[in-house]
Design an enzyme around this catalytic site. Structure first.
Site, mmCIF file in Angstrom:
data_model
loop_
_atom_site.group_PDB
_atom_site.id
_atom_site.type_symbol
_atom_site.label_atom_id
_atom_site.label_comp_id
_atom_site.label_asym_id
_atom_site.label_seq_id
_atom_site.Cartn_x
_atom_site.Cartn_y
_atom_site.Cartn_z
ATOM 1 N N HIS A 107 0.711 -1.282 0.074
ATOM 2 C CA HIS A 107 0.180 0.032 -0.048
ATOM 3 C C HIS A 107 0.838 0.988 -0.120
ATOM 4 O O HIS A 107 0.349 2.474 -0.256
ATOM 5 C CB HIS A 107 -1.035 0.025 1.250
ATOM 6 N N SER B 264 4.437 3.281 7.730
ATOM 7 C CA SER B 264 4.124 1.877 6.991
ATOM 8 C C SER B 264 5.300 1.357 6.123
ATOM 9 O O SER B 264 5.798 2.212 5.423
ATOM 10 C CB SER B 264 2.570 2.158 5.975
ATOM 11 N N ASP C 129 0.354 -7.508 1.560
ATOM 12 C CA ASP C 129 0.715 -6.027 1.672
ATOM 13 C C ASP C 129 2.145 -6.060 1.573
ATOM 14 O O ASP C 129 2.665 -5.151 2.713
ATOM 15 C CB ASP C 129 0.099 -5.359 2.866
#
Lengths: 279, 675
Positions: B91, B213, B121
């Site tokens: 992402h 992230s 992911d």
């Protein structure tokens, strides 16, 4: 209140209903002999009412902060005013963001805060749909935001547009008819897609006559982009929206009026659209 | 504009709330809680990890309204080998057009996407190092060795700030998405994949935030035990290395992750079936390996390849799924089944699973974004075949929206002029009308579409009207009262444009306009100047109008002959660099103090996340020169930008004036592919 046809002899609006089959334009019709029926009006004026479609991307900035742009489908009506396909319509219909911008400029404040809003529009895929269903690409030539007028033309570079040149069924304005306060006039427009874009005729009344700085008639109804006709079926002008002030503190109420911009004013705009700078 | 890190943070809000009170499976075992982290340990860990840490800045794309819209985002990652591979989240960097990495030694280098896996992911980038060494390499640790209470460190760039390390403990070793989030499955999905189908996150309380992230979660030895993915406040979730590492390694090896599929829909067994262990088969895809093997809804899968299975809760589903997903493609899975009180044995031969959704692409001349069908997206649409291209989004009013009949999102193009469509290249992007065979759910029809990739036309001219050549501000009652001496309300002249009708009539800065055509000018507090300007504009050029004037205590009337408004300033929009510039109006030139002939174009219309935006160009900047060529006119700017485009210049340097200073802005364009 309609006036006898004889009182409008100076009116020389003519309807040029060009044949789309390749033949030359039909003979001009100089006004009706008597108050026409709705069917006669639809037949006579209807072909000059064309559909506009395309994409309009609207981007807004609030006090300098840009919001993500939003694209929407344009689906509007316009009036062909010459055999080459020049179309006149309401600027607010072609460019919905303009109305918002105008409202904010007219009286833009919210909860006591000054809020500066800028709206920009970008048009693409503009097309005119002729009565026989032919679609030709079009360009937006000039906009008069103050009088809510927009002029479009078929894209001269396009082969289909070239084929149609000189053959558009046109409502040709060569002078201006008159109306007076309390006269009843007719507004010819098209319904939405849900009604298959059928013609609609709405009687409205002239409530005021404005002469300065530019002439127009204020009327109590009609839809922007519609054709204003006298009761006896002569072209008067185009229905536009004249937006007043907006007071956001009282539930966004807007004072807006429908106004008929006389044909002579429209011709003047078209003339300026023909000037080299506007091309 | 979606910001992946923020999206995930938002998702985490729900997750964090939902999991409050939930515990992992290991604390109950009484595992010893490790000693709390010391500052010395933290310093050691930081020294080991920080050199390998990268801050990632991406320009990504998302399908929207018939186009791939760009967005700018940031995340974190870690260098995992000497060749410059960086592991991060899908992402963060899975759908990028351009990606740059800030290295710990101060270098900023562009990187390429090696491969991405939305189901886990995880994405892998490779730095364009130009032969130079990496500043550090992170090492993989063992996520399976983690216990609740173990100290861990989250490393990354929160809110895209420079590298940071925060400390915490493992809160949960098997955090999952609870069942009741199923109703928001589409919201949580990433490219159609549910990460929770495969991943049980490591829950931890090392503070992370959007921008973390993709950054590593490391143990007290400084080894990667997870890749941070979700987080809010004190609660974060990292993808354990037992999942992340093999995925990253496979992406490096082959650019993609091969997974197996047998066509089973499985769920935890129902309370009513508590008498027998197993995973409940909720459904079987027709024609799938599971169907061929004879499996059917209601079966309990009790073992796979001899290993006992029991799925009592959602926490146990990812383990089951993983068992099938990691099986070699084409291998035979031996399934033990419990059905109607009997034990059965069946064999299902696995097939390649593929992605949940095909890769997004755009066809500008159609006004659509499209994606090829995949096995799974075809199943979701109850289609027997994955042949065809799906329309994902449609530009309102664009060619597809104007097709006969109109095309809609979700339509599947199966053939063009009778020829089956198997890939994107089978869709013609130019030429005359294209005849399309289209499927819309159970409907089958033919549509005609006219591709059009014409550039948007220049904006229309604005009708002129009359012009005074003044800049004004309201002069209201408060101001009038403060000034005293009978000062009236009106509009104060703040600027007179040289050569304008106002200047010719002798108007001066400081004058107060009180009347227009003998009518008092009303001051209402809002929109007064615009209203006055519009009023003037409605007059015809050449007319003489009377202005009531108040100057130094004296009132007078001045006749001004109105001029036509100067022509609409010319504009140029560069579609590749994604900004517009225009010549300033007469008022703007006067306001900015630009003398005649002095170069300067006003920058406007900067596309969000466009190359000009990414470079830091700002609206209202005054463009002075492009690649050292002065730009006094739009034509000059257009020539300079066309030259850069023709030369496919690596950089385009704009010299701009901004708020009293001038600076150079370097745009790194991505030129269109040559045909």
């Amino acid at each position: 209140m309609s006036r006898p046809y004889s009182a409008a002899l100076l009116s020389t609006f003519v309807i040029l209903l060009g044949s789309l089959g390749g033949a030359s334009a039909a003979e001009p019709i100089v006004g009706p002999a008597a108050a026409p029926s709705a069917k006669e009006i639809f037949t006579r004026f209807g072909p000059a009412l064309v559909q506009l479609s395309g994409t309009v991307k609207t981007t807004m900035k609030f006090s300098g902060n840009a919001m993500p742009g939003r694209e929407s489908r344009l689906d509007a009506a316009g009036v062909v005013i010459d055999a080459d396909g020049t179309v006149i319509t309401s600027a607010n219909v072609v460019d919905p963001g303009r109305m918002m911008q105008k409202a904010m400029k007219a009286g833009g404040s919210m909860s006591g805060m000054d809020m500066k809003m800028d709206v920009a529009s970008e048009h693409s895929n503009l097309r005119l749909r002729a009565p026989d269903g032919t679609q030709v690409p079009a360009v937006l030539v000039i906009i008069d935001g103050d009088r809510d007028l927009a002029v479009l033309r078929p894209d001269a570079k396009d082969a289909a547009a070239q084929k149609m040149a000189g053959k558009w069924p046109a409502l040709a304005a060569v002078a201006t008819d008159k109306a007076e306060v309390l006269d009843q006039i007719l507004v010819l427009g098209r319904l939405g897609a849900q009604f298959d874009r059928q013609f609609a005729l709405t009687p409205v009344q002239v409530t005021a006559q404005i002469s300065k700085p530019r002439p127009c008639w204020i009327v109590n109804g009609g839809s922007p982009g519609g054709v204003a006709l006298t009761r006896d079926g002569r072209y008067l002008g185009l229905i536009t929206i004249q937006l007043g002030e907006v007071d956001f503190s009282s539930m966004m109420s807007a004072s807006q009026g429908m106004a008929v911009v006389p044909a002579a004013e429209i011709l003047e705009l078209v003339k300026s659209a023909n000037a080299p700078a506007a091309k | 504009m979606p910001r992946p890190s923020i999206i995930l943070t938002a998702s985490a809000t729900l997750i964090a709330l939902a999991l409050a009170g939930c515990g992992g499976d290991r604390p109950a075992t009484g595992a010893a809680v490790a000693a709390p982290a010391s500052s010395v340990e933290a310093q050691t860990v930081a020294a080991r990890v920080l050199p390998s840490l990268v801050r990632i800045r991406v320009v990504g794309v998302n399908p929207r309204q018939g186009k791939l819209d760009k967005y700018e985002s940031a995340g974190s990652g870690a260098i995992i080998d000497a060749t410059g591979h960086v592991v991060t989240n899908h992402h963060v960097a899975g759908k990028v057009r351009r990606v740059w990495c800030d290295l710990s030694d101060g270098r900023q280098v562009e990187a390429d996407l090696v491969g991405t896996d939305p189901l886990a992911d995880i994405a892998v980038l490779r730095l364009r190092l130009g032969g130079k060494p990496v500043p550090g390499i992170a090492t993989w640790g063992d996520s399976d060795s983690l216990r609740v209470g173990d100290p861990v460190y989250a490393c990354g760039s929160p809110v895209a700030l420079s590298s940071s390390v925060t400390a915490g403990i493992v809160s949960n070793t098997r955090m999952v998405m609870p069942d009741f989030f199923a109703r928001w499955a589409d919201f949580f999905a990433m490219d159609g994949e549910q990460v929770g189908d495969l991943v049980r996150w490591i829950g931890h309380d090392a503070v992370i935030f959007g921008g973390n992230s993709g950054g590593p979660l490391v143990d007290r030895a400084g080894k990667i035990v997870g890749v941070n993915e979700i987080g809010l406040g004190s609660m974060g979730g990292a993808i354990p290395t037992v999942i992340a590492r093999p995925v990253a390694e496979e992406l490096i090896r082959s650019g993609t992750v091969a997974r197996s599929w047998i066509g089973l829909d499985v769920q935890p067994r129902l309370p009513a079936r508590a008498d027998h262990r197993g995973a409940l088969v909720g459904g079987v895809t027709p024609g799938s390996p599971a169907a061929v093997a004879g499996l059917r809804a209601g079966d309990l899968v009790t073992a796979i390849d001899g290993e006992a299975i029991d799925v009592r809760s959602p926490e146990e589903l990812p383990g089951f799924n993983r068992r099938i997903l990691i099986a070699p493609i084409g291998s035979d899975l031996k399934l033990a089944i419990y059905r109607d009180g009997k034990e059965l044995a069946v064999v299902a031969r696995t097939q390649a699973r593929g992605a949940a959704l095909g890769h997004d692409d755009e066809i500008l001349s159609w006004g659509v974004t499209v994606r090829p069908l995949t096995r799974l997206s075809a199943v979701a649409k109850e289609r027997a075949s994955a042949n065809g291209i799906e329309i994902a989004t449609v530009q309102p009013g664009g060619p597809a929206d104007s097709a006969h009949p109109r095309l809609e999102a979700g339509d599947i193009i199966t053939a063009v002029a009778g020829k089956p469509v198997l890939a994107l290249k089978d869709l013609p992007t130019s030429g005359g009308p294209v005849l399309l065979s289209v499927e819309r759910k159970r409907l089958r029809f033919t549509a005609a579409l006219n591709p059009s990739d014409a550039e948007p036309p220049p904006p229309p001219a604005e009708a002129g009207g009359a012009w005074l050549g003044l800049a004004l501000l309201p002069h209201d009652a408060t101001l009038a009262e403060a000034l005293g001496k009978g000062t009236p309300v009106g509009l104060q002249v703040t600027l007179v444009v040289p050569g304008s009708p106002a200047e010719t009539a002798g108007l001066k800065v400081g004058d107060l306009l009180t009347h227009f055509e003998n009518e008092p000018i009303e001051i209402t507090g809002t929109g007064d100047v615009d209203r006055f300007t519009a009023q003037v504009r409605r007059y015809k050029a050449g007319l003489s109008v009377n202005l009531g004037l108040f100057r130094t205590g004296t009132t007078s009337t001045v006749a001004v002959t109105l001029a036509a408004q100067p022509p609409t300033p010319r504009r140029y929009r560069d579609r590749v660099l994604e900004f517009s510039c225009r010549e300033p109006s007469a008022e703007e030139r006067a306001e900015r103090g630009l003398s005649a002939g002095q170069p300067g174009l006003i920058i406007e219309g900067i596309q969000n996340a466009g190359w000009a935006d990414v470079a830091g160009l700002s609206e209202e900047d005054l463009l002075l020169a492009i690649d050292a060529t002065p730009t006094p006119t739009v034509a000059a700017a257009q020539t300079a930008l066309t030259a850069a485009r023709t030369a496919r210049a690596a950089t385009v340097v704009l010299h701009v004036h901004r708020k009293g200073h001038s600076r150079y802005v370097t745009i790194l364009p991505e030129w269109p592919r040559t045909p």
